[in-house]
Design a protein around this motif. Structure first.
Motif, PDB file in Angstrom:
ATOM      1  N   GLY A  82     -39.769-112.953  -5.632  1.00 33.07           N
ATOM      2  CA  GLY A  82     -39.255-111.641  -5.302  1.00 33.07           C
ATOM      3  C   GLY A  82     -39.819-110.496  -6.135  1.00 33.07           C
ATOM      4  O   GLY A  82     -39.472-109.342  -5.916  1.00 33.07           O
ATOM      5  N   GLN A  83     -40.683-110.815  -7.080  1.00 31.60           N
ATOM      6  CA  GLN A  83     -41.247-109.791  -7.954  1.00 31.60           C
ATOM      7  C   GLN A  83     -42.734-109.546  -7.679  1.00 31.60           C
ATOM      8  O   GLN A  83     -43.436-108.983  -8.514  1.00 31.60           O
ATOM      9  CB  GLN A  83     -41.061-110.208  -9.406  1.00 31.60           C
ATOM     10  N   GLU A  84     -43.186-109.954  -6.510  1.00 28.31           N
ATOM     11  CA  GLU A  84     -44.606-109.854  -6.184  1.00 28.31           C
ATOM     12  C   GLU A  84     -45.124-108.417  -6.265  1.00 28.31           C
ATOM     13  O   GLU A  84     -46.202-108.174  -6.799  1.00 28.31           O
ATOM     14  CB  GLU A  84     -44.871-110.423  -4.775  1.00 28.31           C
ATOM     15  N   LYS A  85     -44.365-107.486  -5.752  1.00 30.62           N
ATOM     16  CA  LYS A  85     -44.798-106.091  -5.776  1.00 30.62           C
ATOM     17  C   LYS A  85     -44.794-105.540  -7.202  1.00 30.62           C
ATOM     18  O   LYS A  85     -45.761-104.901  -7.626  1.00 30.62           O
ATOM     19  CB  LYS A  85     -43.912-105.232  -4.879  1.00 30.62           C
ATOM     20  N   ARG A  86     -43.749-105.802  -7.936  1.00 32.58           N
ATOM     21  CA  ARG A  86     -43.648-105.278  -9.299  1.00 32.58           C
ATOM     22  C   ARG A  86     -44.719-105.870 -10.208  1.00 32.58           C
ATOM     23  O   ARG A  86     -45.382-105.161 -10.954  1.00 32.58           O
ATOM     24  CB  ARG A  86     -42.261-105.571  -9.886  1.00 32.58           C
ATOM     25  N   LYS A  87     -44.932-107.156 -10.128  1.00 29.67           N
ATOM     26  CA  LYS A  87     -45.836-107.837 -11.067  1.00 29.67           C
ATOM     27  C   LYS A  87     -47.297-107.753 -10.635  1.00 29.67           C
ATOM     28  O   LYS A  87     -48.179-107.571 -11.473  1.00 29.67           O
ATOM     29  CB  LYS A  87     -45.398-109.309 -11.186  1.00 29.67           C
ATOM     30  N   CYS A  96     -53.214-112.493  -0.223  1.00 29.17           N
ATOM     31  CA  CYS A  96     -53.535-111.779  -1.462  1.00 29.17           C
ATOM     32  C   CYS A  96     -52.728-112.352  -2.620  1.00 29.17           C
ATOM     33  O   CYS A  96     -53.231-112.487  -3.744  1.00 29.17           O
ATOM     34  CB  CYS A  96     -53.262-110.289  -1.313  1.00 29.17           C
ATOM     35  N   LEU A  97     -51.489-112.699  -2.339  1.00 27.98           N
ATOM     36  CA  LEU A  97     -50.650-113.316  -3.355  1.00 27.98           C
ATOM     37  C   LEU A  97     -51.245-114.654  -3.791  1.00 27.98           C
ATOM     38  O   LEU A  97     -51.308-114.958  -4.984  1.00 27.98           O
ATOM     39  CB  LEU A  97     -49.231-113.506  -2.815  1.00 27.98           C
ATOM     40  N   LEU A  98     -51.728-115.438  -2.831  1.00 25.19           N
ATOM     41  CA  LEU A  98     -52.359-116.715  -3.178  1.00 25.19           C
ATOM     42  C   LEU A  98     -53.600-116.514  -4.040  1.00 25.19           C
ATOM     43  O   LEU A  98     -53.839-117.287  -4.975  1.00 25.19           O
ATOM     44  CB  LEU A  98     -52.711-117.505  -1.919  1.00 25.19           C
ATOM     45  N   VAL A  99     -54.378-115.491  -3.749  1.00 19.98           N
ATOM     46  CA  VAL A  99     -55.556-115.201  -4.577  1.00 19.98           C
ATOM     47  C   VAL A  99     -55.119-114.865  -5.999  1.00 19.98           C
ATOM     48  O   VAL A  99     -55.649-115.404  -6.975  1.00 19.98           O
ATOM     49  CB  VAL A  99     -56.402-114.048  -3.984  1.00 19.98           C
ATOM     50  N   SER A 100     -54.139-113.982  -6.133  1.00 24.74           N
ATOM     51  CA  SER A 100     -53.667-113.580  -7.462  1.00 24.74           C
ATOM     52  C   SER A 100     -53.066-114.747  -8.223  1.00 24.74           C
ATOM     53  O   SER A 100     -53.339-114.932  -9.414  1.00 24.74           O
ATOM     54  CB  SER A 100     -52.637-112.454  -7.343  1.00 24.74           C
ATOM     55  N   TRP A 101     -52.261-115.541  -7.556  1.00 23.19           N
ATOM     56  CA  TRP A 101     -51.605-116.643  -8.246  1.00 23.19           C
ATOM     57  C   TRP A 101     -52.577-117.768  -8.570  1.00 23.19           C
ATOM     58  O   TRP A 101     -52.438-118.417  -9.603  1.00 23.19           O
ATOM     59  CB  TRP A 101     -50.426-117.144  -7.424  1.00 23.19           C
TER      60      TRP A 101
END
Length: 117
Positions: A82-87, A96-101
């Motif tokens: 739930g903190q994807e946007k903030r972090k 994009c989240l998968l790339v970052s993580w």
């Protein structure tokens, strides 16, 4: 496969999908992280040698490679749900989240892991 190779190969494949304009919701990607089936899901979505669209080849990923990546993604999800946007500033595309993580997973690989097969 070395952990760094598995991680960077996934990042490259995700970049390919992003370049093709592929998008999935954060919620859908979260669910696949929770189910620990991200690679399997992407293989079904983009079968190897698909003549009708983008295709991925994860055949070189052994079970231990998949487990390493899935466990790493799940660990990050557990800490930042739930903190994807903030972090990370990501709010629209789960790829994009998968790339970052996966990049976070790479950062966590220590020098002794670089030689593990």
């Amino acid at each position: 496969m070395r952990k760094i190779t598995a991680s960077t190969t996934l990042i490259q494949e995700l970049s390919f999908l992003l370049d093709k304009g592929i998008s999935y919701t954060i919620e859908e990607v979260r669910q696949h992280i929770e189910d620990k089936d991200v690679l399997d899901w992407l293989e079904v979505q983009f079968p190897f040698n698909n003549p009708d669209g983008p295709s991925l080849d994860f055949s070189m990923f052994k079970r231990e490679d998949r487990d390493f990546l899935h466990n790493g993604l799940e660990e990050i999800l557990g800490g930042y749900y739930g903190q994807e946007k903030r972090k990370w500033g990501i709010e629209r595309n789960g790829l994009c989240l998968l790339v970052s993580w996966t990049t976070e997973i790479v950062r966590g690989i220590n020098h002794t892991d670089l030689t593990n097969e």
